[in-house]
Design a protein around this motif. Sequence first.
Motif: not given
Lengths: 453, 453
Positions: A187-196, A198-207, A234-235
Amino acid sequence: MSEIRKIKPSLSKGTRDFLPREVAKRNFIFDTIKSVFRKYGFEEIETPAIEKLETLTGKYGEEGDKLLFKILNSGDYLKDVPNDKFQNQNYKELTNYIAEKGLRYDLTVPLARYVVMNQENLPFPFKRFHIGPVWRADRPQKGRYQEFYQCDADVIGSTSLLNEVELTMIYLEAFEKLGVNVTIRMNNRKLIDEILNISGIAENKTAVITLLDKLDKVEWKGEKGIEQQLIALGLTQSKTNTLFDCLNSNNYLQFIEKSVNTEVAKEVKSVSQFFEKESRVLFDPTLMRGLDYYTGTVWEVRANGVQMGSIAAGGRYDNLTEMFGGQNMSGVGISFGIERIYDVMEELNLFPTTISQGVLLLFVPREEAVEAFTFQQVQALRDAGIGAEIFLGNVKKQKQFKYIEDKDIPYMVEIGENEVKSAIFRLKNAQKREIMGEFNMEQLIAKFSKTQA
Amino acid sequence: MSEIRKIKPSLSKGTRDFLPREVAKRNFIFDTIKSVFRKYGFEEIETPAIEKLETLTGKYGEEGDKLLFKILNSGDYLKDVPNDKFQNQNYKELTNYIAEKGLRYDLTVPLARYVVMNQENLPFPFKRFHIGPVWRADRPQKGRYQEFYQCDADVIGSTSLLNEVELTMIYLEAFEKLGVNVTIRMNNRKLIDEILNISGIAENKTAVITLLDKLDKVEWKGEKGIEQQLIALGLTQSKTNTLFDCLNSNNYLQFIEKSVNTEVAKEVKSVSQFFEKESRVLFDPTLMRGLDYYTGTVWEVRANGVQMGSIAAGGRYDNLTEMFGGQNMSGVGISFGIERIYDVMEELNLFPTTISQGVLLLFVPREEAVEAFTFQQVQALRDAGIGAEIFLGNVKKQKQFKYIEDKDIPYMVEIGENEVKSAIFRLKNAQKREIMGEFNMEQLIAKFSKTQA
């Protein structure tokens, strides 16, 4: 050797002795992996077991610091302890005064120190491998030791993603040579940030990422269980749905091209294109490995057909050398979990049956009078480059056979007065004790020179 | 990797990093010696670096105990220290409460523990070798480290003197393969006792032997100086004369037969007869080595043509396993002084020039656009078993040449658009940068498959 006290000996907990047969098997693993590393241009280095505690402390988190083995200063280590530090009986404070050295906890922090200190004498990109023991004061349990081997290959100072391709090829070739059937997830760690994003998830990313990392853990009940946790976090249901749609996209690479920021997509594709037809390599967007450490590509390798965690892992990290004031250098590396690979190979019976440190032939003198003659025969074989032994132990047949079995020696010759006179030797299959024929020394050498080669 | 403190890194005193080129040379020494050990039926074992202090303490004399590295107990190590032990600020007493583990000081005491603990699973006579680091809190100086390698081969549980012959053969063969010209001096500890008897010396035997051990030390002024000391010790001139007559006997073996107790003579002769025509092996009655430890044969090896102490040594000892309550087993073993052998080989320029961990070929892509193509060429060579690399570093020629030199890579190929089109490669001698010809991949593989083999 004065004042010898007799004690019933035991090992320090979490440490192991290795029998010759175990060493042979471990060497088979080491040698196989080393030969692949070398073919790809990786060079072996060595660093000391003992490092200054200032080098080790603060690099592995609070938990890691607790697991460092600390070495008492030599001589009167209490001499320079300020009185108040001593009265407190606070062991943490006292430690700073009485221990300035420790045992290395992994091979990565020593690598960072090594690169900074030896920079002028190293080729860059620096491709090194290192196999050696590390020490952790962990609670010992099945498969977990306080002293165990790590086996790492890293490239320091190159951002080229072809390094990722090469390291994946090394995994494939090494496990193929070991005979272990594996699945390599990337995988690529940057990808999961992108997917978050795209999914509109801006908070609690680490959790969220921490939860996604549990997707393959039975106790978290898979997607259903994680989904509940995400909602509890809270999602919205809609964001959660988009998230899982991204992660579950059937055609992962097409999805990347269509939906993800082009830079990240390019990065992932430039690696994945080399493995399009390689069924052992899977790109898996749910692989989160090494959350707070890796910054790009991550790997995780599992053995097929056996219940066991990952047997190898790695990733790209930035700023390895920064902790020691070195210039910013990107690194990418893979580890082989030697201890688990050993266990997998034992469980699946994958070690070649011919693995043994033993010699080809054992010569057994029937009496002391023929020992010198026997020795000369053995020496003639050795001079021809053939591994051979003279048995100089207990004369009981039973002991001799135990010796042969323990050392996996395939052939034997018994020497008595007749053999001394004739110089003709009756060769036996040592395990089955069947006669294989009669040979003079010249013929024996000819026969076993072939076997050896 | 939280809380990263930037510090200028340094090594713990008396420890070393090894550069790839140094590891290659050390591996050459290890591999050469290992191959000889194996041919003679010795098997490799491994024991942990960490041993219980109760295993280590009291085995190396008072001085040795001081040099043991002790490891702080984990967690709150002060918790169970009785208050009075703490108030004393007596570090020796406190140590017993706060440290129960240490680093091994040599490979011999761990061997004794290993044999006693693993007895049921070992072949006897047990012929093992062990190469690994040991640790001593010695004052570091030129050639003396706190962490250094030992390399030992021992036979446990056989009193046959053919073991002595075999171990001497191992010395001869290993040093021959390393290219080091050596003189191996041997003696038997029982012989010196006989010589003292013949000379009528019944008192102060240990002091006399200690003095005789200094015969080759310049600062003791040879025979004249030692003679004065012996007289000062109370020996008569006549006893001293007889003593030196014995030691200087021109024909040592004849002297043994004539003058010495037959049992001892038999023992010495049964070994020496194998080396009558071997000029590298000398029987030297003045060799005292390991006074209080060895009980029979002793060896000492020096390199010819270089000012350096002994580079290898060994001997026969009794009751190795007794210290751990094991049954009485005689042992005999030899050590190779790896660190000194390395220094000798450097000084005399004995390492083969071809020693390198580097690959045969470096492929250098001239621009990023040709990297993938270049990688595929390199991979084709690797698939054929040929070590090759793609250079993924700085594009400056100077950096490339430093890379080639640092890694001792013999050949290089540059790849540009022309090579991508033609698939014809211009091979260069990487060190001299001379063109050696043009090849397609098939021809390259054919050329280097030969070189490799």
